[in-house]
Design a protein around this motif. Sequence first.
Motif: not given
Length: 95
Positions: A47-60, A75-78, A85-88
């Motif tokens: 239905x949609x694809x968010x560019x790598x520059x988007x955020x979790x808020x954009x997903x919501x 989701x990227x983090x430290x 690190x990143x997690x799917x």
Amino acid sequence: LVKMNAGAVVSDEVHASFIDFKLKRAPHHCRYLVYRLADDRRSIIVAAKGPITNTFEDFCAELPADDCRYGLVDVEGTTDEGRATSKLLFISWNP
């Protein structure tokens, strides 16, 4: 095509998008994918694809208030040690 328990079929496009997403390969190297049931309610489609520059808020913001969706978010983090690190995350949206 892969058939799910509910009778919905996962299209080859959805399967390929998932594999490319988790391996961070083009054309699905992005921040998130949103999946939905097709209008015929027999298959699952992208239905949609968010560019790598988007955020979790954009997903919501992509999630409708009146319909179900499936989402895959990178989701990227430290870590506590300071390592990137990143997690799917797989999200089942049922408002």
